[in-house]
Design a protein around this motif. Structure first.
Motif, short mmCIF file in Angstrom:
data_model
loop_
_atom_site.label_atom_id
_atom_site.label_comp_id
_atom_site.label_asym_id
_atom_site.label_seq_id
_atom_site.Cartn_x
_atom_site.Cartn_y
_atom_site.Cartn_z
N TYR A 97 54.71 117.15 42.35
CA TYR A 97 53.43 117.72 42.79
C TYR A 97 52.31 117.33 41.82
O TYR A 97 51.23 116.93 42.24
N ASN A 98 52.56 117.46 40.52
CA ASN A 98 51.54 117.12 39.52
C ASN A 98 51.16 115.64 39.56
O ASN A 98 49.99 115.30 39.42
N GLN A 99 52.15 114.79 39.80
CA GLN A 99 51.86 113.35 39.93
C GLN A 99 51.01 113.09 41.17
O GLN A 99 50.04 112.32 41.12
N ASN A 100 51.37 113.73 42.29
CA ASN A 100 50.60 113.57 43.52
C ASN A 100 49.19 114.13 43.36
O ASN A 100 48.22 113.56 43.87
N ARG A 101 49.08 115.25 42.66
CA ARG A 101 47.77 115.87 42.40
C ARG A 101 46.90 114.92 41.59
O ARG A 101 45.72 114.71 41.90
N LYS A 102 47.48 114.32 40.57
CA LYS A 102 46.74 113.37 39.73
C LYS A 102 46.28 112.17 40.55
O LYS A 102 45.13 111.74 40.44
N LYS A 103 47.17 111.65 41.41
CA LYS A 103 46.81 110.51 42.27
C LYS A 103 45.69 110.90 43.23
O LYS A 103 44.77 110.11 43.48
N MET A 104 45.77 112.12 43.77
CA MET A 104 44.76 112.59 44.72
C MET A 104 43.39 112.69 44.03
O MET A 104 42.38 112.27 44.60
N ILE A 105 43.38 113.19 42.81
CA ILE A 105 42.12 113.32 42.06
C ILE A 105 41.57 111.93 41.74
O ILE A 105 40.37 111.68 41.89
N GLU A 106 42.43 111.01 41.32
CA GLU A 106 41.99 109.64 41.02
C GLU A 106 41.44 108.95 42.26
O GLU A 106 40.41 108.27 42.20
N LYS A 107 42.12 109.15 43.38
CA LYS A 107 41.67 108.56 44.65
C LYS A 107 40.30 109.12 45.05
O LYS A 107 39.42 108.37 45.48
N PHE A 108 40.13 110.43 44.89
CA PHE A 108 38.85 111.05 45.23
C PHE A 108 37.73 110.54 44.32
O PHE A 108 36.65 110.20 44.80
N ASN A 109 37.99 110.46 43.02
CA ASN A 109 36.98 109.95 42.08
C ASN A 109 36.61 108.51 42.39
O ASN A 109 35.44 108.12 42.29
N LYS A 110 37.61 107.71 42.76
CA LYS A 110 37.35 106.31 43.12
C LYS A 110 36.49 106.24 44.39
O LYS A 110 35.54 105.47 44.48
N LEU A 111 36.83 107.08 45.38
CA LEU A 111 36.06 107.14 46.63
C LEU A 111 34.62 107.53 46.35
O LEU A 111 33.68 106.93 46.89
N LYS A 112 34.44 108.53 45.51
CA LYS A 112 33.10 109.00 45.14
C LYS A 112 32.29 107.89 44.47
O LYS A 112 31.14 107.63 44.83
N LEU A 113 32.91 107.22 43.51
CA LEU A 113 32.24 106.15 42.78
C LEU A 113 31.89 104.98 43.69
O LEU A 113 30.76 104.48 43.67
N GLU A 114 32.83 104.55 44.52
CA GLU A 114 32.59 103.41 45.43
C GLU A 114 31.46 103.70 46.41
O GLU A 114 30.59 102.85 46.64
N ASN A 115 31.47 104.89 47.00
CA ASN A 115 30.45 105.21 47.99
C ASN A 115 29.08 105.42 47.36
O ASN A 115 28.06 105.06 47.95
N THR A 116 29.04 105.99 46.16
CA THR A 116 27.77 106.13 45.46
C THR A 116 27.22 104.75 45.12
O THR A 116 26.03 104.49 45.31
N ASN A 117 28.08 103.84 44.66
CA ASN A 117 27.64 102.48 44.35
C ASN A 117 27.19 101.74 45.60
O ASN A 117 26.19 101.00 45.56
N ASN A 118 27.89 101.93 46.71
CA ASN A 118 27.48 101.30 47.97
C ASN A 118 26.11 101.81 48.41
O ASN A 118 25.28 101.05 48.90
#
Length: 172
Positions: A97-118
């Motif tokens: 669960y903690n590994q999946n949680r970490k991946k989910m947070i990283e994925k969200f931060n990447k999504l946020k950064l990519e869309n803000t940059n776009n």
């Protein structure tokens, strides 16, 4: 005398100070992103995604707490080896669960950064066009300034242009 007049005019033209006005303005990029319609749409979409993620994580955490309570309640009923095995299984599930949680947070931060940059990439041509049309030499970012006249702040004008030019921004 013929030589003197052209030389005199040349000397006056060369020695007179060059007058050129460079127009410098500044923009609050954080405000552009947060207040403009497409920018606030990005934040709303990201907030919805984040809330969905948080709801999922809370449900999972609740399941683990229930399993833990159930296991603790069974501690005196089941053998020590069964208890240790079940505790190991629970611990393993929590680690996954903690590994999946970490991946989910990283994925969200990447999504946020990519869309803000776009979105910022969409704003750049608007700023370029605005500076050309209004004969602006330099547009600075407000956060990099120490002080500046409020008349030089074109943030509200750019927000109006962005709202007009960019109708919708969907997160990808």
């Amino acid at each position: 005398m013929r030589f003197f007049l052209p030389a005199f005019l040349f000397f006056i033209i060369i020695s007179s100070p060059v007058i050129s006005e460079q127009k410098i303005v500044f923009v609050d990029m954080d405000r552009l992103v947060s207040i403009s319609k497409p920018g606030s749409s990005i934040f709303k979409q990201l907030k919805d995604i984040n809330n969905t993620n948080l709801d999922y994580l809370k449900k999972e955490e609740k399941k683990f707490k229930e399993k833990e309570k159930k296991l603790i309640a069974q501690k005196n009923i089941i053998s020590d080896t069964d208890f240790k095995n079940k505790f190991s299984e629970l611990k393993s599930e929590v680690n996954i669960y903690n590994q999946n949680r970490k991946k989910m947070i990283e994925k969200f931060n990447k999504l946020k950064l990519e869309n803000t940059n776009n979105f910022l990439k969409l704003i750049n041509p608007i700023l370029t066009k605005y500076s050309t049309e209004n004969e602006i030499s330099i547009i600075l970012q407000k956060k990099n300034l120490i002080i500046g006249k409020t008349e030089l702040d074109i943030t509200d004008k750019i927000i109006m242009v962005i709202n007009k030019e960019i109708k919708e921004f969907k997160i990808k």
